[in-house]
Design a protein around this motif. Structure first.
Motif, PDB file in Angstrom:
ATOM      1  N   TYR A  69      77.606  75.298 109.408  1.00  0.00           N
ATOM      2  CA  TYR A  69      78.886  76.223 109.779  1.00  0.00           C
ATOM      3  C   TYR A  69      78.116  77.715 110.574  1.00  0.00           C
ATOM      4  CZ  TYR A  69      75.394  77.875 106.061  1.00  0.00           C
ATOM      5  OH  TYR A  69      74.376  77.411 105.016  1.00  0.00           O
ATOM      6  N   ALA A  70      78.302  77.027 111.589  1.00  0.00           N
ATOM      7  CA  ALA A  70      78.494  77.957 112.433  1.00  0.00           C
ATOM      8  C   ALA A  70      79.048  79.806 112.587  1.00  0.00           C
ATOM      9  CB  ALA A  70      77.713  77.788 114.119  1.00  0.00           C
ATOM     10  N   HIS A  71      80.370  79.188 112.282  1.00  0.00           N
ATOM     11  CA  HIS A  71      81.189  80.055 112.172  1.00  0.00           C
ATOM     12  C   HIS A  71      81.187  80.775 111.248  1.00  0.00           C
ATOM     13  CE1 HIS A  71      83.523  77.049 110.432  1.00  0.00           C
ATOM     14  NE2 HIS A  71      84.170  77.711 109.272  1.00  0.00           N
ATOM     15  N   ARG A  72      80.529  80.978 109.940  1.00  0.00           N
ATOM     16  CA  ARG A  72      80.182  81.604 108.952  1.00  0.00           C
ATOM     17  C   ARG A  72      78.872  82.665 109.071  1.00  0.00           C
ATOM     18  NH1 ARG A  72      80.134  78.300 103.622  1.00  0.00           N
ATOM     19  NH2 ARG A  72      80.534  80.128 102.961  1.00  0.00           N
ATOM     20  N   PRO A  73      79.909  84.527 108.829  1.00  0.00           N
ATOM     21  CA  PRO A  73      78.815  84.444 109.171  1.00  0.00           C
ATOM     22  C   PRO A  73      77.660  84.873 107.735  1.00  0.00           C
ATOM     23  CG  PRO A  73      80.889  85.586 108.714  1.00  0.00           C
ATOM     24  CD  PRO A  73      81.220  84.365 109.152  1.00  0.00           C
ATOM     25  N   ALA A  74      76.471  85.870 107.542  1.00  0.00           N
ATOM     26  CA  ALA A  74      75.903  85.750 106.333  1.00  0.00           C
ATOM     27  C   ALA A  74      76.753  86.328 104.948  1.00  0.00           C
ATOM     28  CB  ALA A  74      74.873  86.551 106.008  1.00  0.00           C
ATOM     29  N   ALA A  75      77.353  87.018 105.238  1.00  0.00           N
ATOM     30  CA  ALA A  75      78.143  88.123 104.266  1.00  0.00           C
ATOM     31  C   ALA A  75      78.649  86.978 103.712  1.00  0.00           C
ATOM     32  CB  ALA A  75      78.757  88.919 104.552  1.00  0.00           C
ATOM     33  N   ASP A  76      79.701  85.622 104.001  1.00  0.00           N
ATOM     34  CA  ASP A  76      81.028  84.963 103.426  1.00  0.00           C
ATOM     35  C   ASP A  76      79.407  83.603 103.101  1.00  0.00           C
ATOM     36  OD1 ASP A  76      82.611  85.833 104.943  1.00  0.00           O
ATOM     37  OD2 ASP A  76      83.310  84.573 106.214  1.00  0.00           O
ATOM     38  N   ARG A  77      79.259  83.269 103.629  1.00  0.00           N
ATOM     39  CA  ARG A  77      77.936  82.412 102.829  1.00  0.00           C
ATOM     40  C   ARG A  77      77.485  83.262 101.555  1.00  0.00           C
ATOM     41  NH1 ARG A  77      73.276  81.453 107.362  1.00  0.00           N
ATOM     42  NH2 ARG A  77      74.880  83.222 108.186  1.00  0.00           N
ATOM     43  N   LEU A  78      76.648  84.470 101.823  1.00  0.00           N
ATOM     44  CA  LEU A  78      76.134  85.165 100.158  1.00  0.00           C
ATOM     45  C   LEU A  78      77.502  84.811  99.078  1.00  0.00           C
ATOM     46  CD1 LEU A  78      73.992  87.901 101.679  1.00  0.00           C
ATOM     47  CD2 LEU A  78      73.272  86.154 100.647  1.00  0.00           C
ATOM     48  N   ARG A  79      78.326  85.241  99.592  1.00  0.00           N
ATOM     49  CA  ARG A  79      80.144  85.313  98.616  1.00  0.00           C
ATOM     50  C   ARG A  79      80.270  83.923  98.062  1.00  0.00           C
ATOM     51  NH1 ARG A  79      81.997  88.054 102.395  1.00  0.00           N
ATOM     52  NH2 ARG A  79      82.193  90.920 102.105  1.00  0.00           N
ATOM     53  N   ALA A  80      80.209  82.894  98.796  1.00  0.00           N
ATOM     54  CA  ALA A  80      79.816  81.865  98.248  1.00  0.00           C
ATOM     55  C   ALA A  80      79.015  81.371  97.545  1.00  0.00           C
ATOM     56  CB  ALA A  80      79.930  80.467  99.598  1.00  0.00           C
ATOM     57  N   LEU A  81      77.865  81.520  97.372  1.00  0.00           N
ATOM     58  CA  LEU A  81      76.667  81.488  96.224  1.00  0.00           C
ATOM     59  C   LEU A  81      76.508  81.885  95.065  1.00  0.00           C
ATOM     60  CD1 LEU A  81      74.206  81.255  99.002  1.00  0.00           C
ATOM     61  CD2 LEU A  81      74.592  79.616  97.742  1.00  0.00           C
ATOM     62  N   GLY A  82      78.035  83.223  95.218  1.00  0.00           N
ATOM     63  CA  GLY A  82      78.199  83.711  93.878  1.00  0.00           C
ATOM     64  C   GLY A  82      77.773  85.433  93.931  1.00  0.00           C
ATOM     65  N   ARG A  83      76.952  85.791  94.836  1.00  0.00           N
ATOM     66  CA  ARG A  83      76.531  87.111  95.276  1.00  0.00           C
ATOM     67  C   ARG A  83      77.507  88.186  95.911  1.00  0.00           C
ATOM     68  NH1 ARG A  83      70.954  87.904  94.232  1.00  0.00           N
ATOM     69  NH2 ARG A  83      71.612  89.967  94.090  1.00  0.00           N
ATOM     70  N   PRO A  84      79.054  88.438  95.162  1.00  0.00           N
ATOM     71  CA  PRO A  84      79.286  89.436  96.000  1.00  0.00           C
ATOM     72  C   PRO A  84      78.192  91.133  96.501  1.00  0.00           C
ATOM     73  CG  PRO A  84      79.486  89.489  93.428  1.00  0.00           C
ATOM     74  CD  PRO A  84      79.065  87.983  94.686  1.00  0.00           C
TER      75      PRO A  84
END
Length: 697
Positions: free
Chosen positions: A218-233
């Motif tokens: 997911y080269a186009h996804r920044p860290a914040a988006d990945r954190l939200r996907a992991l349930g850590r808003p």
């Protein structure tokens, strides 16, 4: 009198005592002083002491203290630099004090910037130091063996920290800047392991520094988006709100206009974010390189005998490179290649310069640039045959045998500039004079062993009629390339075209970025995707390379985020585009359009190493897809198509379409031969077929 680094001898000789006195004064500072400032100054002083050691033992112990302090303070960049310097000092000590113990030491101002501001640490030449009194100078003892082992362990830890920094990146650009430094360190640590006779550690090091950005999926996804996907808003908001700027976590300074310039980052937040991201199975997998047994399983699944890392010389060494071979039996071994030293490999540098000149030439400069490139290509082919495949192939045959039909199937992982070599067209010691690798071997290249493992465990590409044919060109020659595929190979294919005149044909739809994305990810999924289009290359900043479509560009970083394998079927993507599989500035990341499709879930991808004409490539692609549709594996289908091009008596394959289709293919072939002859060439010339390479299983 000056020392070799330009520092007066009198100053150098008295430096350890001065620094020791300064450390004592720091310890006496009032405890109410700002702890962050006091800690940073203490780190700086200890770092200076490590640069001006009384003995190498003192240097090692000072660096150990520095590493512990950086760990407590959470300075990832400083910790990484210190651990690498400690590993180098240990190797110097293990070798009896020969050479420079602090190779790559940073200037004091750079280190202070890294400690306080999170910027990059730039290396400079290192001074010497006197050896300790442990009796190591006369040869390596058990302590020296332990030093070497610890240095390898620390090197691998440094590379793992590099992966973590890539995980924190804000964009593919940021990640590639970080990963470039990791690739250089990986090469250094791998050569340590080879020197120590531990090829498994060399494999782990190389894979820790290969294609890191591609492997995120997911080269186009920044860290914040990945954190939200992991349930850590909560962490996502904290990460997004850190000040100031965008978030550079790489290993090179920002340019003035870069969005992350001046950023600072609380160490506690960094630790929390990393801990959360490492819970993501996709991300956590980056920290674990594939072991030899897993690579062996993948080789078995793909029907290959060996995966071969082609390794350049050590970054600062004068010695040669070599081949690190992982066999289908799980054994890992090293084969030195004496003719690949920097001096011997200058021919490869000259080739890359000629290729760049050819791809950028305009007007009257095109003809001389093309002639220069062709001459350089011939020299690099002969060099690679004489110095790489010539010594290597006989041993590969002896150790790993041959595949079906007596043809060994090999999977090269070419590191650095080795990625520009057309390996199928390299002369090899074989059964006939003038033979090339394509005559003796079945080859597919991959950006890394990790990506090969992923591709090998995807479904194989089966003979199918579920094809997507994409024609992004608007000249008559464009449909001449796509038309025969539709008429004679994939009769029921879905067609997208960028030429309004072609949309009048039955079943042909307009080509746009949106329509192509819908076709790639929609239902039903296609097993074969052929894209004939211009490439908008950016060999310097490859994440900006793109497939040029009528209404815009489909960039490589967007492609890498697709999910082509969601339907559970093998997918083969062929790119009749110029220079779709070469990256000049980031060769070890291999962030190319072709590799992006492989990352997106394709089982295999055809890409190109240099600009290719529509007529020649269209003919080669027709032959490739004919053999693929007949049930051959992609690697064998490409090999058969290339052998057909090498055959002076080439005619349409006996099972190609009906009689009328074979006659038309023969007429087309004769026209192509005549056109090439007018330019002093022929289909046999490697220029016309060897630039197409297969990535994947």
């Amino acid at each position: 009198m000056l020392c070799r680094d330009g520092i007066p001898a009198a100053v150098r000789d008295g430096m350890p005592a001065r620094l020791a006195a300064l450390s004592e004064r720091l310890e006496a500072l009032p405890r109410q002083a700002d702890p962050a400032v006091a800690s940073a100054v203490r780190l700086l002083v200890d770092s200076l002491r490590s640069m001006f050691p009384d003995t190498v033992d003192d240097q090692v112990e000072t660096l150990r203290r520095l590493a512990a302090e950086a760990e407590r303070d959470g300075s990832l960049l400083a910790r990484t630099d210190i651990l690498l310097r400690l590993a180098r000092a240990l190797r110097w000590r293990a070798g009896g004090g020969q050479g420079a113990p602090g190779a790559g030491r940073p200037a004091a101002g750079d280190l202070l910037a890294a400690l306080l501001g999170g910027t990059a640490v730039r290396s400079a030449a290192a001074p010497g130091a006197r050896t300790g009194t442990g009796g190591r100078a006369g040869g390596e003892d058990r302590a020296g063996f332990a030093d070497r082992a610890e240095a390898r362990r620390l090197g691998l830890e440094v590379l793992a920290d590099g992966v973590r920094r890539v995980m924190l990146r804000e964009s593919a650009a940021d990640g590639l800047l970080t990963a470039r430094a990791s690739g250089r360190t990986a090469l250094e640590v791998a050569h340590w392991a080879v020197e120590d006779g531990v090829p498994e550690d060399a494999l782990a090091a190389l894979e820790s520094g290969r294609a890191l950005v591609l492997h995120t999926h997911y080269a186009h996804r920044p860290a914040a988006d990945r954190l939200r996907a992991l349930g850590r808003p909560d962490l996502a908001e904290a990460w997004s709100g850190r000040a100031p700027g965008g978030g550079h976590t790489g290993s090179e300074p920002f340019a003035r206009a870069d969005p992350g310039a001046g950023m600072t980052l609380p160490s506690t937040l960094r630790r929390q974010v990393l801990a959360a991201l490492e819970q993501d199975p996709e991300t956590a997998g980056l920290l674990r390189t594939p072991p030899p047994a897993r690579i062996a399983d993948a080789l078995g699944a793909a029907g290959a005998q060996a995966l071969v890392h082609l390794v350049p010389p050590a970054p600062d060494g004068d010695g040669p490179g070599g081949a690190l071979v992982t066999g289908a039996d799980g054994q890992v071994w090293w084969h030195p290649l004496p003719g690949t030293s920097r001096r011997e490999a200058a021919v490869l540098t000259e080739y890359l310069e000629a290729l760049h000149a050819r791809t950028t030439a305009t007007g009257d400069d095109r003809a001389p640039a093309d002639a220069r490139w062709r001459a350089a290509l011939e020299r690099v082919r002969q060099w690679a045959g004489r110095e790489v495949l010539g010594p290597l192939v006989p041993r590969l045959r002896t150790v790993h045998g041959a595949g079906p039909g007596g043809i060994p199937r090999l999977v090269p992982v070419p590191l650095g500039d080795f990625g520009a070599v057309p390996w199928s067209a390299v002369p090899t010691p074989g059964r006939s004079a003038g033979g090339l690798a394509v005559d003796e071997l079945a080859l597919s290249v991959v950006p890394s062993a990790r990506l090969f493992v992923a591709a090998a465990h995807r479904p194989a590409v089966r003979r199918t009629t579920r094809a997507l044919l994409v024609c992004g060109l608007t000249r008559g020659a464009a449909w001449a390339a796509t038309g025969p595929l539709h008429r004679d190979v994939y009769v029921h294919a879905e067609l997208l075209t960028g030429d309004p005149a072609d949309t009048a044909r039955d079943g042909v739809r307009p080509l746009t970025v949106a329509s192509l994305l819908r076709a790639l990810e929609g239902a039903p999924r296609h097993t074969v995707v052929d894209i004939t289009a211009h490439l908008a290359p950016d060999p310097v900043e490859p994440w900006r390379s793109a497939v040029a479509l009528p209404d815009g560009d489909l960039r490589a970083d967007r492609i890498a985020g697709l999910d082509l394998g969601a339907a559970g079927t093998g997918v083969c993507v062929s790119l009749a585009s110029c220079v779709s599989n070469i990256s000049a500035r980031h060769p070890d990341e291999n962030f190319t359009v072709a590799a992006a499709f492989l990352t997106a879930g394709a089982s295999c991808v055809l890409g190109s190493l240099w600009p290719v004409s529509v007529g020649v490539t269209g003919l080669l692609m027709v032959l490739f897809h004919h053999h693929l549709a007949r049930g051959h594996t992609p690697v064998e289908a490409l090999r058969r198509a290339q052998l057909w091009m090498r055959d002076p008596g080439r005619t349409a394959p006996r099972r190609f379409g009906d009689a009328a289709a074979r006659e038309e293919l023969d007429r087309r072939t004769r026209r192509l031969e005549a056109g090439l002859a007018d330019r002093g060439s022929s289909p046999v010339d490697p220029v016309n077929w060897a630039g197409i390479v297969l990535l994947g299983r």
